[in-house]
Design a protein around this motif. Structure first.
Motif, short mmCIF file in Angstrom:
data_model
loop_
_atom_site.label_atom_id
_atom_site.label_comp_id
_atom_site.label_asym_id
_atom_site.label_seq_id
_atom_site.Cartn_x
_atom_site.Cartn_y
_atom_site.Cartn_z
N VAL A 95 0.79 -1.17 -0.12
CA VAL A 95 0.09 0.02 0.04
C VAL A 95 0.81 1.28 0.07
O VAL A 95 0.67 2.35 -0.79
CB VAL A 95 -0.95 -0.01 1.09
CG1 VAL A 95 -1.81 1.23 1.27
CG2 VAL A 95 -1.94 -1.14 0.91
N LEU A 96 1.99 1.27 0.95
CA LEU A 96 2.92 2.41 0.91
C LEU A 96 3.43 2.57 -0.35
O LEU A 96 3.72 3.62 -0.80
CB LEU A 96 3.67 2.20 2.09
CG LEU A 96 4.96 3.21 2.21
CD1 LEU A 96 4.28 4.54 2.30
CD2 LEU A 96 5.99 2.78 3.32
N PHE A 135 1.57 10.28 4.51
CA PHE A 135 2.48 10.50 5.89
C PHE A 135 2.15 9.49 6.66
O PHE A 135 3.11 8.85 7.25
CB PHE A 135 2.64 11.84 6.11
CG PHE A 135 3.06 12.24 7.78
CD1 PHE A 135 4.65 12.41 7.55
CD2 PHE A 135 2.81 11.89 8.71
CE1 PHE A 135 5.47 12.70 8.54
CE2 PHE A 135 3.54 12.20 9.95
CZ PHE A 135 4.99 12.60 9.73
N GLY A 136 0.90 9.17 6.86
CA GLY A 136 0.18 8.24 7.97
C GLY A 136 0.90 6.68 7.50
O GLY A 136 1.39 5.97 8.26
N GLY A 165 -8.16 5.78 10.08
CA GLY A 165 -8.20 7.16 9.98
C GLY A 165 -7.57 7.36 8.58
O GLY A 165 -8.01 8.18 7.81
N ILE A 166 -6.35 6.65 8.31
CA ILE A 166 -5.79 6.90 6.93
C ILE A 166 -6.70 6.47 5.88
O ILE A 166 -6.62 6.98 4.65
CB ILE A 166 -4.35 6.01 7.12
CG1 ILE A 166 -3.50 6.72 7.93
CG2 ILE A 166 -3.89 5.78 5.72
CD1 ILE A 166 -2.16 5.81 8.07
N GLY A 167 -7.44 5.22 6.09
CA GLY A 167 -8.35 4.63 5.11
C GLY A 167 -9.36 5.86 4.87
O GLY A 167 -9.78 6.15 3.64
N ILE A 168 -10.09 6.54 5.76
CA ILE A 168 -11.04 7.58 5.57
C ILE A 168 -10.23 8.84 4.92
O ILE A 168 -10.86 9.34 3.98
CB ILE A 168 -11.63 8.27 7.01
CG1 ILE A 168 -12.26 7.01 7.52
CG2 ILE A 168 -12.33 9.34 6.71
CD1 ILE A 168 -12.79 7.52 9.08
N LEU A 169 -9.12 9.09 4.97
CA LEU A 169 -8.45 10.39 4.39
C LEU A 169 -8.20 9.83 2.87
O LEU A 169 -8.59 10.66 1.90
CB LEU A 169 -6.91 10.58 4.98
CG LEU A 169 -7.26 11.33 6.38
CD1 LEU A 169 -5.73 11.43 6.94
CD2 LEU A 169 -7.81 12.82 6.42
#
Length: 290
Positions: A95-96, A135-136, A165-169
């Motif tokens: 993913v990264l 960044f997350g 939270g990263i998923g939501i962003l």
């Protein structure tokens, strides 16, 4: 000796350094989208915006693989498939990698003018959100190794809970850059909602392997997906949201994301039901579980 030491860390081997066909298949599958992106860039048709399609493809695969990472734990619980947990880290790191590729292609599209790239990230809200998600992901990637897990102890779990939270962003970024056609963004958001409902069901002490629980999550996720799509069109566009919502009931014309999410969730429920039936029949036939 050196070869054996390397084998322990190869992505296609297990912790004992032995070949794992599951890991090998997943590793090859993770490379295929990137291979296609670079192949199309090198040998595809010459376009006015040569990086645009590749840029969007890398972003799409970032979100898809993020959802796949989040799906590992529910799959493990529903189907009692413990071995699948062994590929979670590999998928998470990918993913990264795809997120970095997404950023790199954006920089290439801007002629590697890094000052302009930085300026755009600061000035455009959807790019700011996307970069925050990146960044997350970088933070999670840097702490995904065994040494970091041991060093952080219980704090590692809290840190990696940031993935939600990263998923939501990432999904908000997806919506904002999709503009009027948010079919894919809505579908990904619906699947994310389905995965979150699975987690809420576990927290509420429901048996996630129960087909009835899974079917309930599917129905709720489908309804939530339709609500997300309606809210987007009502608040962010001039397209009549009522017509978009009504299209969910007209499957003859097109199958909307809410329907696909519901079918996906119900498919999981049916698979769990089949597994339950096989589990009941096997002892009667004198078969051992493999």
């Amino acid at each position: 000796m050196h070869i054996l030491s390397f084998a322990r860390y190869a992505p296609w081997t297990d912790r004992r350094g032995q070949l794992s066909w599951l890991r090998l298949a997943v590793f090859a599958g993770l490379l295929l989208p990137a291979a296609k992106i670079f192949y199309d860039l090198a040998f595809g048709p010459v376009l006015a915006e040569p990086y645009e399609a590749a840029l969007h493809s890398a972003g799409d695969w970032t979100v898809r693989l993020l959802l796949l990472t989040l799906a590992i734990t529910p799959i493990r619980r529903i189907f009692s498939w413990n071995r699948i947990a062994g590929v979670r880290r590999m998928i998470g790191v990918s993913v990264l990698a795809y997120a970095l590729l997404h950023l790199g292609l954006y920089a290439a599209e801007e002629q590697w003018n890094l000052a302009k790239v930085a300026s755009e990230i600061v000035q455009r809200i959807y790019l700011t959100i996307g970069f925050t998600a990146l960044f997350g992901l970088s933070l999670l990637g840097a702490t995904s190794f065994d040494a970091a897990i041991r060093r952080l102890g219980r704090g590692w779990q809290r840190l990696h809970s940031l993935v939600y939270g990263i998923g939501i962003l990432a999904l908000v970024h997806f919506f904002l850059q999709s503009k009027s056609d948010v079919t894919q963004a809505t579908l990904m958001s619906g699947l994310f909602l389905l995965l979150m409902l699975y987690r809420l069901a576990v927290k509420a002490r429901f048996d996630l392997a129960n087909p009835i629980v899974l079917a309930g999550c599917a129905v709720l996720a489908a309804a939530g997906t339709a609500g997300i799509e309606y809210a987007w069109y009502a608040l962010a566009t001039g397209i009549p949201a009522d017509r978009v919502f009504a299209a969910n009931f007209d499957v003859a014309t097109a199958i909307r994301p809410a329907i696909w999410v519901g079918l996906t969730g119900l498919g999981v429920a049916v698979a769990a039901l089949v597994q339950m039936g096989v589990g009941l029949v096997r002892p009667r036939l004198g078969l051992k579980r493999v």
